[in-house]
Design an enzyme around this catalytic site. Structure first.
Site, PDB file in Angstrom:
ATOM      1  N   ARG A 180      16.075  -4.534 -11.645  1.00 21.19           N
ATOM      2  CA  ARG A 180      15.096  -5.622 -11.688  1.00 21.19           C
ATOM      3  C   ARG A 180      15.552  -6.721 -12.644  1.00 21.19           C
ATOM      4  NH1 ARG A 180      12.279  -0.699 -11.503  1.00 21.19           N
ATOM      5  NH2 ARG A 180      10.970  -0.444  -9.663  1.00 21.19           N
ATOM      6  N   ASP A 237       4.084   2.222 -11.039  1.00 19.07           N
ATOM      7  CA  ASP A 237       4.775   3.396 -11.589  1.00 19.07           C
ATOM      8  C   ASP A 237       3.759   4.459 -12.001  1.00 19.07           C
ATOM      9  OD1 ASP A 237       7.545   1.958 -11.877  1.00 19.07           O
ATOM     10  OD2 ASP A 237       6.086   0.667 -12.868  1.00 19.07           O
ATOM     11  N   ARG A 241       2.496   6.130  -8.947  1.00 19.68           N
ATOM     12  CA  ARG A 241       3.488   7.085  -8.453  1.00 19.68           C
ATOM     13  C   ARG A 241       3.460   8.369  -9.268  1.00 19.68           C
ATOM     14  NH1 ARG A 241       7.965   2.226  -7.985  1.00 19.68           N
ATOM     15  NH2 ARG A 241       7.712   1.799  -5.750  1.00 19.68           N
ATOM     16  N   HIS A 288       8.758  -2.383 -16.626  1.00 24.68           N
ATOM     17  CA  HIS A 288       8.729  -1.966 -15.228  1.00 24.68           C
ATOM     18  C   HIS A 288      10.184  -1.967 -14.764  1.00 24.68           C
ATOM     19  CE1 HIS A 288       7.765  -1.433 -11.095  1.00 24.68           C
ATOM     20  NE2 HIS A 288       8.107  -2.669 -10.733  1.00 24.68           N
TER      21      HIS A 288
END
Length: 315
Positions: free
Chosen positions: A88, A148, A151, A175
């Site tokens: 990212r 996240d 998840r 993140h």
């Protein structure tokens, strides 16, 4: 009656999935979509409008930055996407430049609402949005580690054979690759994680580490298989929209600007925060154990390094 108006900037996979979630959950009265590809935004609006017979009344249309003037919420999903093999943080330079143009255009409309940022790297782009907009820090929110965390809750639910909604646990930090699980505050139903399993047992430690790695690396696996992730984050953005517009005072793991919390200043990162109609009411400071403190510092140091080396010097 107060009209809740959302302007969505970016109608790619994430943006269009978010728009579809708004339609299905009846969260807003008006949705305006903006995209460089005007035809794409118009096509999405047409397609979504054809579903109104199965939903609730809602105005959906393609628009322009001038429509941001009276918006309650501007949601940004536009920008360059993460490609296979990219982290990212590899997206910093090109997306900061894109955001300068977007945020300047939004603010020129007279916008005085809340920004919700989903584009990666979300922590750094949330900081950029706050800087470019000049808005108070509580009115610039990044999606942070909300996905996240979802998840993690899902995989813990699978592990303990329980409904995901009865699992409460957090992913904090960037993140990205330096995020970390806060096992010390994970609860399974009404029980602390440590009351259900022996956290010193090597097999339990191995299971939890495998579970966390599947959380951390989920985007890479999904991108490898289908090219992009969008359904999960779209649902996360819809959840944030609901918390904001309904003035819920809900605790969600978002990217917030730290101003002394956790001993840090001047950067956005994923932390539990109370969300309401005004934006970020408060960052929740969890007492982290020694391992988690070290992991948080590592994540913060990574973000600080990225900010000092990755931001374009000419902006």
């Amino acid at each position: 009656m107060k009209t809740n108006k959302v302007v969505l900037i970016g109608t790619g996979f994430v943006g269009s999935s978010y728009a579809f979630a708004l339609l299905n959950q009846n969260l807003v009265h008006e949705l305006v979509m903006i995209d460089m590809n005007v035809e794409k935004a118009m096509g999405d609006a047409m397609d979504l409008n054809h579903g109104l017979a199965f939903s609730s009344p809602m105005k959906i249309r393609a628009g322009a930055y001038s429509d941001c003037r009276d918006a309650d919420l501007v949601v940004i999903t536009a920008g360059a996407n993460q490609k296979p093999g990219e982290t990212r943080l590899d997206l910093i330079d090109k997306n900061v430049r894109i955001f300068k143009t977007i945020v300047d255009s939004v603010m020129e409309s007279g916008f005085d609402g809340i920004f919700l940022v989903a584009t990666n790297p979300v922590d750094l782009l949330s900081y950029a949005t706050w800087t470019f907009s000049g808005l108070p820090k509580e009115r610039v929110i990044g999606s942070g580690t909300i996905l996240d965390t979802a998840r993690l809750r899902y995989l813990l639910g699978e592990y303990f054979h329980l409904d995901t909604r009865n699992i409460h646990a957090y992913i904090m930090g960037e993140h990205g690759d330096t995020e970390f699980p806060v096992w010390s505050h994970a609860t399974i139903g009404a029980s602390a994680l440590g009351d259900l399993v022996d956290l010193t047992d090597p097999q339990v430690q191995s299971d939890l580490q495998d579970l966390f790695e599947n959380v951390r690396d989920a985007a890479y696996h999904i991108i490898e298989k289908k090219g992009a992730t969008y359904y999960g984050i779209a649902m996360g953005l819809a959840r944030l929209t609901k918390a904001i517009l309904n003035d819920e005072n809900s605790i969600l793991t978002i990217s917030s600007l730290l101003d002394g919390e956790y001993g840090q200043h001047g950067l956005y990162t994923g932390v539990p925060s109370i969300i309401n109609r005004q934006g970020i009411r408060k960052v929740v400071e969890l007492p982290l154990d020694e391992t988690e403190q070290k992991q948080f510092k590592r994540s913060i140091d990574t973000l600080k390094h990225a900010m000092s080396t990755g931001f374009p010097s000419d902006l």
